[in-house]
Design an enzyme around this catalytic site. Sequence first.
Site, short mmCIF file in Angstrom:
data_model
loop_
_atom_site.label_atom_id
_atom_site.label_comp_id
_atom_site.label_asym_id
_atom_site.label_seq_id
_atom_site.Cartn_x
_atom_site.Cartn_y
_atom_site.Cartn_z
N GLY A 258 -6.58 -3.43 2.49
CA GLY A 258 -7.04 -4.01 3.75
C GLY A 258 -8.50 -3.71 4.01
N ALA B 33 -4.92 -0.41 4.72
CA ALA B 33 -4.00 -0.30 5.85
C ALA B 33 -3.44 1.11 5.90
CB ALA B 33 -2.87 -1.30 5.68
N GLU C 11 -2.45 -2.84 -3.50
CA GLU C 11 -1.19 -3.17 -2.84
C GLU C 11 -0.02 -3.33 -3.81
OE1 GLU C 11 -4.11 -4.47 -2.14
OE2 GLU C 11 -4.29 -4.94 0.00
N GLU D 17 -10.24 -6.38 2.25
CA GLU D 17 -10.01 -7.63 2.99
C GLU D 17 -10.89 -7.68 4.24
OE1 GLU D 17 -5.67 -6.97 2.90
OE2 GLU D 17 -5.57 -9.07 2.33
N1 T1G Z 1 -2.42 5.03 4.40
C1 T1G Z 1 -1.97 6.21 4.89
N2 T1G Z 1 -2.33 7.41 4.40
C2 T1G Z 1 -3.19 7.41 3.37
C3 T1G Z 1 -3.71 6.23 2.81
C4 T1G Z 1 -3.29 5.00 3.38
N3 T1G Z 1 -3.75 3.84 2.93
N4 T1G Z 1 -4.54 6.58 1.79
C5 T1G Z 1 -4.54 7.91 1.74
N5 T1G Z 1 -3.75 8.42 2.68
C6 T1G Z 1 -3.52 9.85 2.96
C7 T1G Z 1 -2.93 10.59 1.78
O1 T1G Z 1 -1.51 10.50 1.80
C8 T1G Z 1 -3.43 12.00 2.05
O2 T1G Z 1 -2.61 12.52 3.09
C9 T1G Z 1 -4.82 11.80 2.66
O3 T1G Z 1 -4.81 10.44 3.18
C10 T1G Z 1 -5.94 11.93 1.66
O4 T1G Z 1 -5.59 11.08 0.57
C11 T1G Z 1 -3.32 -4.77 4.74
C12 T1G Z 1 -1.22 -3.98 3.23
C13 T1G Z 1 -8.18 6.10 -0.51
C14 T1G Z 1 -8.70 6.55 -2.93
O5 T1G Z 1 -3.12 1.90 -1.46
O6 T1G Z 1 -5.83 5.42 -3.15
O7 T1G Z 1 -4.09 -2.15 2.69
O8 T1G Z 1 -1.61 14.43 1.81
O9 T1G Z 1 -5.79 12.92 -1.15
O10 T1G Z 1 -8.32 11.67 -3.16
O11 T1G Z 1 -3.35 -6.05 2.80
O12 T1G Z 1 -5.99 8.07 -0.88
O13 T1G Z 1 -3.64 14.77 3.21
O14 T1G Z 1 -1.42 14.29 4.31
O15 T1G Z 1 -5.53 10.48 -1.85
O16 T1G Z 1 -10.03 11.03 -1.36
C15 T1G Z 1 -3.78 -0.10 0.33
C16 T1G Z 1 -4.16 4.50 -1.09
C17 T1G Z 1 -2.84 0.08 1.46
C18 T1G Z 1 -5.01 3.25 -0.95
C19 T1G Z 1 -8.67 8.40 -1.26
N6 T1G Z 1 -4.54 1.13 0.11
N7 T1G Z 1 -4.99 5.70 -1.04
O17 T1G Z 1 -8.39 9.37 -2.25
O18 T1G Z 1 -7.68 11.30 -0.76
S1 T1G Z 1 -1.89 -1.38 1.72
C20 T1G Z 1 -4.13 2.05 -0.79
C21 T1G Z 1 -5.75 6.06 -2.10
C22 T1G Z 1 -2.99 -2.48 2.39
C23 T1G Z 1 -3.52 -4.73 3.27
C24 T1G Z 1 -2.52 -3.87 2.57
C25 T1G Z 1 -6.54 7.32 -1.94
C26 T1G Z 1 -8.04 7.07 -1.65
P1 T1G Z 1 -2.30 14.12 3.12
P2 T1G Z 1 -6.09 11.49 -0.90
P3 T1G Z 1 -8.68 10.91 -1.93
#
Ligand code: T1G
Length: 700
Positions: free
Chosen positions: A106, A66, A129, A109
């Site tokens: 997500g 998400a 999450e 999912e």
């Molecule tokens: N949402 C918004 N921004 C995100 C994001 C996300 N999920 N993931 C990364 N970014 C931004 C990050 O802040 C950075 O921004 C840029 O993207 C590159 O990230 C519905 C509710 C995916 C493994 O927790 O683990 O899904 O600094 O440098 O090294 O049930 O990002 O460039 O402005 O980390 O290639 C669950 C979190 C959400 C994944 C990629 N997902 N992200 O790593 O890039 S909750 C997460 C990561 C959810 C559902 C629930 C990593 C990555 P900026 P990066 P990367």
Amino acid sequence: MAAIANSVEYSIRDRVAVLTLNAPPVNGLSQPLRSGLMSALLKARTDHDVDAVIVIGGGKMFCGGADIKEFASGEVSEPDVNAIARCMETMNKPVVAAIHGVALGGGLELALGCHMRIATSDSRIGFPEVTLGVLPGAGGTQRTPRLAGVTLALDLILSGRVIDAQKAHDFGLIDALSSGDLLDDAIALALDATRRGEPLRVAKYLPVKGAEAVEQTIAAALEKVLRRTPGAEAPRAIARCIAFAASGADFEDALVFEREEFLELMNGAQSKALRHLFFAEKGASKIPDLPGDTALRPVERVGIIGAGTMGRGIAMTFLNAGMAVTLLEIDAEALASGLEAIRKTYAASAEKGSISAAVLNQRMSLLRGSTDYADMADRDLVIEAVFENLDIKQKVCAKLGEVCRPDAIIATNTSTLNVDVIAQASGRAPDVLGMHFFSPAHIMRLLEVVRGKETAPDVLATVMALARRIGKVAVVSGVCYGFIGNRMLESYLREMDFLLMEGATPAQIDAALEGFGMAMGPCRMMDMAGIDVNARVLDEREAEGALPDDPSYRALVRKLGAIGRNGQKAGLGYYRYDGRTPIPDPQVNDIAADLAAQFGITRRNNITDDEIRDRLLLPLINEGYRILDEGIAYRDGDIDVVWAAGYGWPRLTGGPMHYAETMGLEQLRNRLQELGRQTGDRHGYFAPASLLSRRATGAA
Ligand code: T1G
């Protein structure tokens, strides 16, 4: 058709609709992307030229989950992933998720809502999450137990860990692995499914595996997680959702239950704190006055001066990242034992199965030892990790300034000394900065990067990029005593010693702070770090005239150091030790009482846990405002990252500065003033920082 960012590209190949997610950099499931995906699915559903559907990620991954930024809205906008999954599951054409890179949260999912999943062998999946204080809110707690069983569902969702595609395949979450072209293999899988003409397997109709023992399974899994973070709300909510799945309840009812639990968490303080830290860690790598495209200096070969604990830990940090390291120690015997200690550390890891023998050999093949500074001549980066003494560090850096290549970077691992003074000694200050690792350096994630007043922009940018490569979260600090973390720690330890002289005990203080959520109480922490180390720094600072004009200032730690109670390594410190087990020692209370008498400090037995927490935490936070005001730290979030990643501050509260905001700055300021009145505060230890007062009154 050209890909438009935040869109879904629709193309057809061999009568298979290929829906490509285009929302760089992580294909985050923002509302526009979800809306585009729903439209494309509805189009494929009725498209007579289409017999099957592939959902695939554009760029470097399937989907990072998400869009966390949308959480601030407090709700989930339509179409949500549940609606998209429902559309795919009810489609009478096979819908296949083609996964590369990662499928997280997500994103996973979404894939579980497809009829089948194929993944490249190097891809990874997971439910992070819980690390954001929420839970999979789009069917993850309901489909995972059906595909992989309750035990694995709990393990994945409660831990937030990421697993590789092979494991996911073994667990039944992935149906096929692709070792060739992912899209080709996905299309072949989809077409095969159409030819087989069998009913499409829909996860939500599968029985939950392990439902019969769900209560015991949940109890065991939850106990393990809550031992580490007893106050965490998300694990308990996850357990409730898994139990609901196992109860045999109607799937749609279960999705409603799951969504309610998700929204409750998303709008709660713990998730807001954890999301703050998530973005703060990402933001810490951004240097306000540095262009994002600053050219970096190449760094492949690293030299480390000093084979002590820190030098060895730093060496392993780079070896673990696959980089060549030359460890230099003037004394041949010390060098030999340092190299042997590294080998033994890796051998122990291999023994435990944490690394393979091949990895052990690969890392050791990258390690060289030397007793000759001339061997630093081919290094791209040299880090000194010698004894914490300014004169010695200056001499080492002067030597490095002579022998290192003109474009080499020189870094000092000092934890308190003046980086500008050390840089000057090198004769090439623009090439010098601080890289303050935290012990054990190969394990602790935090790296304070200390920017000297002459540090060149490309040197700073290079080290910040390198930090990510070696798995560190780097925070830039300006030059001051203790940089960000240790400078704030000083206020915390000062009040600890005063409270001990006023009548509190080490056990009471540690329990109060561990009750707040600190990973380790301050007395135990000091015993682990070594009281002699801190006492020596205080003696040096007193010699420089840098301590408050207050003879009782940190008197207890200095006394303990003076009598050789140097902590766990000496078997005596703030506690007595049986091995690593701390045992309260009345002698420490007697020493504290003698000092109290010497300095006219009134002893009392009404010290409460609340007073202990306020006396240690609020001056620490107050120092954080001074650090911001002086420009030593760029952002509040940087300070929070330092304390969460380097000092065991409870992540569920977001870090000291986020905690202050949730407490209320006016209340914080007033409480500091109250503590000042209560203690008499002859030296202004509780005077609210100017920035705190300005923010509390809205003037900043
Ligand atoms: N949402 C918004 N921004 C995100 C994001 C996300 N999920 N993931 C990364 N970014 C931004 C990050 O802040 C950075 O921004 C840029 O993207 C590159 O990230 C519905 C509710 C995916 C493994 O927790 O683990 O899904 O600094 O440098 O090294 O049930 O990002 O460039 O402005 O980390 O290639 C669950 C979190 C959400 C994944 C990629 N997902 N992200 O790593 O890039 S909750 C997460 C990561 C959810 C559902 C629930 C990593 C990555 P900026 P990066 P990367």
